[in-house]
Design a protein around this motif. Structure first.
Motif, PDB file in Angstrom:
ATOM      1  N   SER A   1       0.833  -1.461   0.190  1.00 28.53           N
ATOM      2  CA  SER A   1      -0.242  -0.167  -0.063  1.00 28.53           C
ATOM      3  C   SER A   1       0.844   1.255  -0.028  1.00 28.53           C
ATOM      4  CB  SER A   1      -0.904   0.073   1.312  1.00 28.53           C
ATOM      5  OG  SER A   1      -0.155   0.121   2.458  1.00 28.53           O
ATOM      6  N   VAL A   2       1.959   1.362   0.682  1.00 27.84           N
ATOM      7  CA  VAL A   2       3.027   2.458   0.709  1.00 27.84           C
ATOM      8  C   VAL A   2       3.496   2.476  -0.831  1.00 27.84           C
ATOM      9  CG1 VAL A   2       5.074   3.426   1.818  1.00 27.84           C
ATOM     10  CG2 VAL A   2       3.367   2.142   3.472  1.00 27.84           C
ATOM     11  N   LEU A   3       3.991   1.573  -1.315  1.00 29.57           N
ATOM     12  CA  LEU A   3       4.549   1.857  -2.523  1.00 29.57           C
ATOM     13  C   LEU A   3       3.325   2.318  -3.734  1.00 29.57           C
ATOM     14  CD1 LEU A   3       6.754   1.203  -4.806  1.00 29.57           C
ATOM     15  CD2 LEU A   3       6.020  -1.163  -4.859  1.00 29.57           C
ATOM     16  N   LEU A   4       2.192   1.838  -3.629  1.00 29.10           N
ATOM     17  CA  LEU A   4       0.960   2.146  -4.592  1.00 29.10           C
ATOM     18  C   LEU A   4       0.776   3.568  -4.347  1.00 29.10           C
ATOM     19  CD1 LEU A   4      -1.341  -0.751  -4.488  1.00 29.10           C
ATOM     20  CD2 LEU A   4      -0.020  -0.006  -6.195  1.00 29.10           C
ATOM     21  N   ALA A   5       0.809   4.091  -3.114  1.00 30.78           N
ATOM     22  CA  ALA A   5       0.514   5.467  -2.480  1.00 30.78           C
ATOM     23  C   ALA A   5       1.781   6.353  -3.333  1.00 30.78           C
ATOM     24  CB  ALA A   5       0.364   5.781  -1.158  1.00 30.78           C
ATOM     25  N   HIS A   6       2.911   5.885  -3.034  1.00 32.09           N
ATOM     26  CA  HIS A   6       3.966   6.805  -3.340  1.00 32.09           C
ATOM     27  C   HIS A   6       4.232   6.935  -4.857  1.00 32.09           C
ATOM     28  CE1 HIS A   6       6.660   6.948   0.400  1.00 32.09           C
ATOM     29  NE2 HIS A   6       5.400   6.775   0.755  1.00 32.09           N
ATOM     30  N   VAL A   7       3.785   5.879  -5.620  1.00 34.76           N
ATOM     31  CA  VAL A   7       3.851   5.887  -7.230  1.00 34.76           C
ATOM     32  C   VAL A   7       2.697   6.809  -7.637  1.00 34.76           C
ATOM     33  CG1 VAL A   7       3.234   4.665  -9.186  1.00 34.76           C
ATOM     34  CG2 VAL A   7       4.876   3.694  -7.507  1.00 34.76           C
ATOM     35  N   ALA A   8       1.727   6.936  -6.879  1.00 29.62           N
ATOM     36  CA  ALA A   8       0.650   7.465  -7.238  1.00 29.62           C
ATOM     37  C   ALA A   8       0.761   9.188  -7.116  1.00 29.62           C
ATOM     38  CB  ALA A   8      -0.791   7.283  -6.367  1.00 29.62           C
ATOM     39  N   PHE A   9       1.416   9.488  -5.998  1.00 27.69           N
ATOM     40  CA  PHE A   9       1.429  10.913  -5.685  1.00 27.69           C
ATOM     41  C   PHE A   9       3.027  11.502  -6.371  1.00 27.69           C
ATOM     42  CE2 PHE A   9       3.501   9.670  -1.450  1.00 27.69           C
ATOM     43  CZ  PHE A   9       4.778  10.132  -1.763  1.00 27.69           C
TER      44      PHE A   9
ATOM     45  N   VAL B   1      -1.278   5.069   5.334  1.00 27.67           N
ATOM     46  CA  VAL B   1      -1.296   4.004   4.592  1.00 27.67           C
ATOM     47  C   VAL B   1      -0.310   2.871   4.953  1.00 27.67           C
ATOM     48  CG1 VAL B   1      -2.302   5.002   2.561  1.00 27.67           C
ATOM     49  CG2 VAL B   1       0.257   4.580   2.718  1.00 27.67           C
ATOM     50  N   THR B   2       0.567   3.080   5.891  1.00 29.36           N
ATOM     51  CA  THR B   2       1.492   2.299   6.454  1.00 29.36           C
ATOM     52  C   THR B   2       0.571   1.158   7.499  1.00 29.36           C
ATOM     53  OG1 THR B   2       3.692   1.597   7.238  1.00 29.36           O
ATOM     54  CG2 THR B   2       2.345   3.551   8.199  1.00 29.36           C
ATOM     55  N   GLY B   3       1.097   0.061   7.732  1.00 27.59           N
ATOM     56  CA  GLY B   3       0.593  -0.638   8.650  1.00 27.59           C
ATOM     57  C   GLY B   3       1.281  -2.096   8.631  1.00 27.59           C
ATOM     58  N   GLY B   4       0.895  -3.140   9.379  1.00 27.43           N
ATOM     59  CA  GLY B   4       1.372  -4.357   9.441  1.00 27.43           C
ATOM     60  C   GLY B   4       2.835  -4.630   9.756  1.00 27.43           C
ATOM     61  N   GLY B   5       3.361  -3.500  10.685  1.00 28.70           N
ATOM     62  CA  GLY B   5       4.656  -3.565  11.275  1.00 28.70           C
ATOM     63  C   GLY B   5       5.719  -3.121  10.128  1.00 28.70           C
TER      64      GLY B   5
END
Length: 268
Positions: free
Chosen positions: A134-142, A210-214
């Protein structure tokens, strides 16, 4: 007389601006070498905080995760953003071109908090687990709008006669793309890549949602630790990040100079 006075005032203003920008950073870096454990008093030179930082395995893993996310998202965003800039720049329909550019710019100026909340809702509705993906997708998007904004001027500056000449000489669409267009807009692509890399590396607001899961990144981890009290270990980490940012900027400058040199020699 007035020109000389204006020139001195301009130089003084620049010195003042750079002092305001760099003085806190230099102060923070200086105290990363402090033998004491506070930033209130200098107690001698020491590298203990750097040794403590290198022994902090959790922080080193998070730093590696942050670097991997920044590089991966920057490469993906550069590919997508370059394609988008070519689509916008070569579009002959004026209304479609302006609409695409407007949509791109709206994403660029949207508050990070709004983007972060939007992605959180999207990932939750789509059933995407929060974490590295999710972090990777968000960073690509912005990062994509940033790349588009950096590449688009190069596309618009490219003379149409250059493409016509390539086609007249029998070049295929693939040859024109890889041997004419991409080499011409390379400075913009590099600028977009380094800008996306910088934005991804130091992003906090979007990543926080959007971060999580450790999984965590350095800005989020630094914020979490700073809330428990400022440690000079963070000063040491910030000093290393500043050097890394300086290396990125110098690398971009060196590559840009190297790309522009053949064109300057050709004009002579």
């Amino acid at each position: 007389m007035w020109e000389r006075t204006g020139g001195r005032l301009g130089k003084a203003y620049l010195v003042f601006v750079f002092f305001v920008l760099y003085a806190p950073i230099l102060y923070l870096i200086a105290f990363s070498f402090n033998a004491g454990d506070t930033m209130y008093a200098w107690e001698g030179f020491s590298l203990d905080w750097y040794r403590e930082l290198l022994n902090d395995e959790r922080l080193l893993v998070i730093a590696l995760n942050t670097l991997v996310i920044a590089l991966a998202s920057s490469i993906l965003a550069t590919v997508v953003g370059t394609a988008g800039a070519l689509l916008i720049g070569m579009s002959e329909a004026r209304r479609r071109r302006e609409t695409l550019l407007l949509l791109n710019n709206v994403l660029l100026v949207s508050p990070d908090v709004q983007i972060g909340i939007s992605f959180l809702l999207l990932f939750t509705l789509a059933g995407i687990a929060l974490g590295e993906g999710s972090v990777l997708l968000a960073h690509v998007a912005f990062s994509v709008p940033i790349v588009v904004l950096m590449v688009l001027p190069q596309v618009e500056k490219m003379p149409k006669t250059l493409l016509d000449a390539a086609y007249d000489l029998g070049a295929s669409h693939r040859d024109v793309l890889f041997r004419v267009i991409l080499p011409y807009i390379t400075p913009g692509i590099l600028a977009g890549f380094f800008m996306a890399l910088t934005y991804s590396f130091d992003d906090f607001a979007v990543t926080f949602f959007v971060t999580g899961g450790g999984f965590s990144t350095l800005p989020v981890e630094i914020y979490s630790r700073a809330r428990r009290g400022v440690s000079l270990e963070l000063n040491a980490l910030s000093a290393l990040l500043f050097l890394l940012s300086f290396a990125f900027a110098f690398g971009y400058y060196w590559i840009q100079r190297r790309e522009m040199r053949p064109r300057s020699e050709a004009r002579r």
